[in-house]
Design an enzyme around this catalytic site. Structure first.
Site, PDB file in Angstrom:
ATOM      1  N   HIS A 100       0.864  -1.188   0.000  1.00  0.00           N
ATOM      2  CA  HIS A 100       0.000   0.000   0.000  1.00  0.00           C
ATOM      3  C   HIS A 100       0.902   1.240   0.000  1.00  0.00           C
ATOM      4  CE1 HIS A 100      -2.719   3.148   1.326  1.00  0.00           C
ATOM      5  NE2 HIS A 100      -3.676   2.403   0.817  1.00  0.00           N
ATOM      6  N   GLU A 178      -3.502   2.555  -7.486  1.00  0.00           N
ATOM      7  CA  GLU A 178      -3.912   3.682  -6.653  1.00  0.00           C
ATOM      8  C   GLU A 178      -2.904   4.825  -6.805  1.00  0.00           C
ATOM      9  OE1 GLU A 178      -6.273   2.418  -3.015  1.00  0.00           O
ATOM     10  OE2 GLU A 178      -4.293   1.591  -2.641  1.00  0.00           O
TER      11      GLU A 178
HETATM   12  P1  PGA Z   1      -9.387   6.611   0.030  1.00  0.00           P
HETATM   13  O1  PGA Z   1      -8.257   5.524   0.326  1.00  0.00           O
HETATM   14  O2  PGA Z   1     -10.498   5.944  -0.716  1.00  0.00           O
HETATM   15  O3  PGA Z   1      -9.806   7.091   1.384  1.00  0.00           O
HETATM   16  O4  PGA Z   1      -8.744   7.707  -0.793  1.00  0.00           O
HETATM   17  C1  PGA Z   1      -7.875   4.617  -0.661  1.00  0.00           C
HETATM   18  C2  PGA Z   1      -6.733   3.759  -0.195  1.00  0.00           C
HETATM   19  O5  PGA Z   1      -5.854   4.231   0.537  1.00  0.00           O
HETATM   20  O6  PGA Z   1      -6.679   2.573  -0.560  1.00  0.00           O
END
Ligand code: PGA
Length: 270
Positions: A100, A178
Site C-alpha cells: 500500500h 492507486e
Molecule cells: P481513500 O483511500 O479511498 O480514502 O482515498 C484509498 C486507499 O488508501 O486505498
C-alpha cells in the site's frame, strides 16, 4: 466494461477501526450483502492486525473475505514487529495486501521488499492484492507509466520467473492501481479516463509477464478517493475490474449502497 466474470470490491480500514468497531462494521455489512451471489462479486475487508481474529469470526458464513494489511516475508525469525504468513494462516486470513502506498511512502518499503512479500504470500497460499501507483511528483515528470510498470515488474518478478511453487500463483493475484495523489483526505480522485488508460497499460504489462491468457485474467482494481459519486463511472470503463475503497466504505450502509449501485452499473453494461 471489464471482461472478467465478476466484480471486485473491497476496503482497507487502515489504522482506524478498533476490534469493537470492526465487529460492528462487519456484522452489518455481512447482513446487508448476504444475498449477493458469490459468482457476481468478490467482496473483501482488510482491518487492522489486532482486529483480524474477531473479523474472521464475524465474517464466517458470510461472503466477505478478510485480509491483512501487510505481511513479513519470513515464516519466523528475529523480525520484531513483523507478522508472518504462518501467523496469518493460524488466524484464518485468506488475503494479504502488499505495498500500500502508505507503507511505501511512510515506512520506506521498496519494490524489492514487495517482491519478497508477494512471493512468500503466494507461496503460502494467500490471495495477494499488490498495490501500485505513482506519486504527484512522478506524474509531474511524466514518468507515471515507468513507475507503475517498474513496481509491477519488480514486485511480481519471482512469480513471473516461476520461482514460486504454487500451482496457479497468478489466479490468486489482484492488483490495485492507486495513484498516490488520489488517496486520502487531500487526494483528488483520478478521472475515469486517466485511470482506465493506466489500467490498460497495467493489463498489457501483466500479459507481458504472464502471457496473454493468464495476464488478462488478473483483476485490476482502481483506488483513490472512490466515492458514491464517481464509483459508477469508474466501473463502466473497459479496463477497470473493481474498486478498492477507503473512507467512503467505512460506514457499512454507505459501502453497501456503493456496492449495489456499482453492481447495477456493471450489469447494465453487460
Ligand atoms: P481513500 O483511500 O479511498 O480514502 O482515498 C484509498 C486507499 O488508501 O486505498
Amino acid at each position: 466494461m471489464s471482461r472478467l466474470q465478476k466484480l471486485y470490491l473491497g476496503t482497507n480500514t487502515k489504522m482506524y477501526k478498533t476490534i469493537a468497531d470492526t465487529r460492528e462494521f462487519l456484522s452489518r455489512l455481512a447482513k446487508l450483502t448476504g444475498d449477493i451471489p458469490e459468482k457476481e462479486l468478490e467482496l473483501f475487508v482488510i482491518p487492522s492486525y489486532t482486529a483480524l481474529e474477531t473479523a474472521v469470526k464475524t465474517a464466517k458464513g458470510s461472503r466477505i473475505k478478510i485480509g491483512a494489511q501487510n505481511m513479513g516475508w519470513e515464516e519466523a525469525g528475529p523480525f520484531t514487529g513483523e507478522i508472518s504468513p504462518v501467523m496469518l494462516n493460524e488466524v484464518g486470513v485468506g488475503l494479504v495486501m502488499i505495498g500500500h502506498s502508505e507503507r511505501r511512502q511512510f515506512l520506506r518499503e521498496t519494490d524489492q521488499d514487495e517482491e519478497r512479500k508477494v512471493a512468500s504470500a503466494l507461496g503460502n497460499g494467500f490471495t495477494v492484492l499488490l498495490c501500485i501507483g505513482e506519486t504527484l511528483e512522478e506524474r509531474h515528470y511524466g514518468i507515471s507509466r515507468e513507475v507503475f510498470k517498474t513496481q509491477l515488474k519488480i514486485g511480481l518478478h519471482s512469480i513471473a520467473a516461476g520461482q514460486v511453487r504454487t500451482q496457479h500463483p497468478v489466479k490468486k493475484l489482484r492488483i490495485a492501481y492507486e495513484p498516490v495523489w488520489a488517496i486520502g483526505v487531500n487526494g483528488v480522485p483520478s478521472d475515469e479516463h486517466y485511470a482506465d488508460e493506466n489500467h490498460r497499460i497495467i493489463k498489457e504489462t501483466l500479459c507481458e509477464l504472464f502471457g496473454d491468457e493468464a495476464g488478462s485474467d488478473i483483476p485490476v482494481l482502481y483506488g483513490g478517493s472512490v466515492n458514491p459519486g464517481n464509483a459508477g463511472s469508474l466501473i463502466r470503463m473497459p479496463h477497470i475490474d473493481g474498486l478498492f475503497i477507503g473512507r467512503s466504505a467505512w460506514d457499512a450502509d454507505q459501502f453497501h449502497q456503493i456496492i449495489r449501485s456499482v453492481m447495477r452499473s456493471w450489469k447494465e453494461e453487460r
